[in-house]
Design a protein around this motif. Structure first.
Motif, PDB file in Angstrom:
ATOM      1  N   ALA A 160     -82.059  20.296 -30.908  1.00 12.36           N
ATOM      2  CA  ALA A 160     -81.247  19.782 -29.941  1.00 12.36           C
ATOM      3  C   ALA A 160     -79.846  20.286 -29.705  1.00 12.36           C
ATOM      4  N   VAL A 161     -79.480  20.993 -30.804  1.00  6.15           N
ATOM      5  CA  VAL A 161     -77.835  21.503 -30.746  1.00  6.15           C
ATOM      6  C   VAL A 161     -77.514  22.332 -29.927  1.00  6.15           C
ATOM      7  N   SER A 162     -76.564  22.231 -29.016  1.00  9.57           N
ATOM      8  CA  SER A 162     -75.973  23.363 -28.093  1.00  9.57           C
ATOM      9  C   SER A 162     -74.505  22.976 -27.925  1.00  9.57           C
ATOM     10  N   ILE A 163     -73.977  23.875 -27.099  1.00 12.57           N
ATOM     11  CA  ILE A 163     -72.439  23.700 -26.775  1.00 12.57           C
ATOM     12  C   ILE A 163     -72.457  22.416 -25.847  1.00 12.57           C
ATOM     13  N   GLU A 164     -73.627  22.365 -24.767  1.00 12.50           N
ATOM     14  CA  GLU A 164     -73.290  21.213 -24.093  1.00 12.50           C
ATOM     15  C   GLU A 164     -73.797  19.851 -24.845  1.00 12.50           C
ATOM     16  N   THR A 165     -74.657  19.887 -25.833  1.00 16.50           N
ATOM     17  CA  THR A 165     -74.943  18.610 -26.381  1.00 16.50           C
ATOM     18  C   THR A 165     -73.697  18.150 -27.113  1.00 16.50           C
ATOM     19  N   ILE A 166     -72.910  19.233 -27.822  1.00 15.66           N
ATOM     20  CA  ILE A 166     -72.080  18.834 -28.649  1.00 15.66           C
ATOM     21  C   ILE A 166     -70.724  18.441 -27.718  1.00 15.66           C
ATOM     22  N   ALA A 167     -70.541  18.952 -26.662  1.00 19.77           N
ATOM     23  CA  ALA A 167     -69.580  18.691 -25.656  1.00 19.77           C
ATOM     24  C   ALA A 167     -69.665  17.120 -25.236  1.00 19.77           C
ATOM     25  N   ARG A 168     -71.111  16.766 -25.186  1.00 18.18           N
ATOM     26  CA  ARG A 168     -71.143  15.357 -24.571  1.00 18.18           C
ATOM     27  C   ARG A 168     -71.138  14.443 -25.633  1.00 18.18           C
ATOM     28  N   GLU A 169     -71.518  14.935 -26.850  1.00 17.47           N
ATOM     29  CA  GLU A 169     -71.272  13.950 -28.118  1.00 17.47           C
ATOM     30  C   GLU A 169     -69.700  13.737 -28.256  1.00 17.47           C
ATOM     31  N   ALA A 170     -69.068  14.648 -28.140  1.00 14.99           N
ATOM     32  CA  ALA A 170     -67.601  14.663 -28.300  1.00 14.99           C
ATOM     33  C   ALA A 170     -66.668  14.085 -27.170  1.00 14.99           C
ATOM     34  N   GLU A 171     -67.343  14.061 -26.112  1.00  6.28           N
ATOM     35  CA  GLU A 171     -66.655  13.606 -24.798  1.00  6.28           C
ATOM     36  C   GLU A 171     -65.719  14.648 -24.250  1.00  6.28           C
ATOM     37  N   VAL A 172     -65.984  16.025 -24.552  1.00  8.87           N
ATOM     38  CA  VAL A 172     -65.022  16.870 -23.943  1.00  8.87           C
ATOM     39  C   VAL A 172     -65.858  17.997 -22.988  1.00  8.87           C
ATOM     40  N   SER A 173     -64.941  18.700 -22.642  1.00 14.09           N
ATOM     41  CA  SER A 173     -65.655  20.009 -21.697  1.00 14.09           C
ATOM     42  C   SER A 173     -66.064  21.203 -22.792  1.00 14.09           C
ATOM     43  N   ARG A 174     -66.945  21.932 -22.141  1.00 16.10           N
ATOM     44  CA  ARG A 174     -67.270  23.024 -22.827  1.00 16.10           C
ATOM     45  C   ARG A 174     -66.243  23.909 -23.023  1.00 16.10           C
ATOM     46  N   PRO A 175     -65.399  24.239 -22.285  1.00 17.70           N
ATOM     47  CA  PRO A 175     -63.906  24.983 -22.665  1.00 17.70           C
ATOM     48  C   PRO A 175     -63.050  24.711 -23.676  1.00 17.70           C
ATOM     49  N   VAL A 176     -63.337  23.231 -24.168  1.00 17.46           N
ATOM     50  CA  VAL A 176     -62.618  22.521 -24.989  1.00 17.46           C
ATOM     51  C   VAL A 176     -63.152  23.267 -26.610  1.00 17.46           C
ATOM     52  N   ILE A 177     -64.448  23.365 -26.265  1.00 17.55           N
ATOM     53  CA  ILE A 177     -65.169  23.907 -27.715  1.00 17.55           C
ATOM     54  C   ILE A 177     -64.681  25.293 -27.825  1.00 17.55           C
ATOM     55  N   TYR A 178     -64.998  25.948 -26.715  1.00 18.38           N
ATOM     56  CA  TYR A 178     -64.703  27.542 -26.695  1.00 18.38           C
ATOM     57  C   TYR A 178     -63.187  28.056 -27.193  1.00 18.38           C
ATOM     58  N   GLY A 179     -62.212  26.947 -27.091  1.00 22.17           N
ATOM     59  CA  GLY A 179     -61.053  27.270 -27.279  1.00 22.17           C
ATOM     60  C   GLY A 179     -60.664  27.081 -28.870  1.00 22.17           C
ATOM     61  N   VAL A 180     -61.945  26.326 -29.502  1.00 24.51           N
ATOM     62  CA  VAL A 180     -61.857  26.367 -31.034  1.00 24.51           C
ATOM     63  C   VAL A 180     -62.814  27.204 -31.714  1.00 24.51           C
ATOM     64  N   PHE A 181     -64.005  27.524 -31.188  1.00 20.78           N
ATOM     65  CA  PHE A 181     -64.961  28.356 -31.761  1.00 20.78           C
ATOM     66  C   PHE A 181     -65.309  29.367 -30.808  1.00 20.78           C
ATOM     67  N   ALA A 182     -65.737  30.651 -31.275  1.00 24.63           N
ATOM     68  CA  ALA A 182     -66.110  31.544 -30.439  1.00 24.63           C
ATOM     69  C   ALA A 182     -67.868  31.277 -29.582  1.00 24.63           C
ATOM     70  N   GLY A 183     -68.624  30.450 -30.342  1.00 22.66           N
ATOM     71  CA  GLY A 183     -69.798  30.167 -29.850  1.00 22.66           C
ATOM     72  C   GLY A 183     -70.388  29.139 -30.765  1.00 22.66           C
ATOM     73  N   LEU A 184     -71.577  28.968 -30.364  1.00 22.97           N
ATOM     74  CA  LEU A 184     -72.436  27.895 -31.188  1.00 22.97           C
ATOM     75  C   LEU A 184     -72.816  28.376 -32.565  1.00 22.97           C
ATOM     76  N   GLY A 185     -72.842  29.776 -32.904  1.00 19.20           N
ATOM     77  CA  GLY A 185     -73.104  30.155 -34.081  1.00 19.20           C
ATOM     78  C   GLY A 185     -72.189  29.898 -34.988  1.00 19.20           C
ATOM     79  N   GLU A 186     -70.852  30.280 -34.479  1.00 21.12           N
ATOM     80  CA  GLU A 186     -69.502  30.160 -35.343  1.00 21.12           C
ATOM     81  C   GLU A 186     -69.312  28.792 -35.650  1.00 21.12           C
ATOM     82  N   LEU A 187     -69.723  27.853 -34.797  1.00 20.65           N
ATOM     83  CA  LEU A 187     -69.498  26.374 -35.055  1.00 20.65           C
ATOM     84  C   LEU A 187     -70.445  25.880 -36.030  1.00 20.65           C
ATOM     85  N   LEU A 188     -71.611  26.383 -36.226  1.00 19.64           N
ATOM     86  CA  LEU A 188     -72.468  25.724 -37.014  1.00 19.64           C
ATOM     87  C   LEU A 188     -72.593  26.388 -38.488  1.00 19.64           C
TER      88      LEU A 188
END
Length: 211
Positions: A37-65
């Motif tokens: 179930a893990v994706s950039i979208e589900t993480i964004a929803r869980e954290a209540e942020v937008s996808r660009p916020v995640i991409y501002g910290v991590f290059a992608g899902l692989g780097e985050l995981l």
């Protein structure tokens, strides 16, 4: 877009705090719904942020995981290093081993989010994660073997006692005990598990040679 469907505004946050927030969100998704179930979208929803916020910290899902895996591994190993210290000099072996059992159970009970994916791996756990867990388990087993050798040398033991095989058995028992704590911490408390170890040690005490 209707106002009700807009994602909440993500307040500014120091980079380290944002990184921690996103990793915590990813971990929550994994524990609740599994790796699939893990994706950039589900993480964004869980954290209540937008996808660009995640991409501002991590290059992608692989780097985050990968960052999440590194963090959780470090947390688990740090707790184990406190629970399984170097061989003590003059401590009573039985008291020491009972204390280790209690501390292990308390570590699991005190930080279930770290231990649940390790001891109760969710559906779809990637092979890379399982390989890390296996590698770390072997590291811990070797440390347990050293402690067993010390204990047998101090308290004695039955002839032909196989410390290597015993270390495998003890790690397996400890892991199952951790799963019981995670599944029902009120029923399977650290004190209850430590009490069992104390009884088993007493039952396995070497027989005296008589008067």
């Amino acid at each position: 877009m209707p106002a009700s469907s807009r994602r909440p505004y993500a307040a500014r946050m120091p980079p380290l705090d944002r990184r921690r927030q996103l990793l915590d969100a990813a971990l929550a998704v994994i524990i609740r719904d599994g790796y699939g179930a893990v994706s950039i979208e589900t993480i964004a929803r869980e954290a209540e942020v937008s996808r660009p916020v995640i991409y501002g910290v991590f290059a992608g899902l692989g780097e985050l995981l990968e960052a999440l895996l590194d963090r959780q591994e470090q947390r688990a190993l740090a707790q184990l290093s406190r629970v399984l210290p170097a061989v003590p000099a003059d401590e009573d072996p039985d008291r020491f081993l009972v204390g280790v059992a209690r501390s292990l159970a308390e570590a699991v009970a005190g930080d279930p989010d770290t231990w649940r994916p390790i001891l109760l791996p969710p559906e779809g756990t990637p092979a890379a994660v399982r390989e890390r867990v296996d590698r770390d388990r072997e590291r811990v087993r070797r440390q347990v073997e050293v402690l067993l050798e010390w204990s047998v040398a101090r308290r004695g033991g039955p002839p032909g006692f196989d410390v290597e095989l015993a270390s495998h058995a003890l790690v397996a028992v400890a892991e199952h005990g951790g799963r019981l704590v995670l599944s029902d911490s009120e029923r399977f408390s650290p004190s209850r598990l430590a009490g069992l170890v104390e009884v088993l040690l007493g039952a396995s005490a070497p027989l005296s040679d008589g008067p």
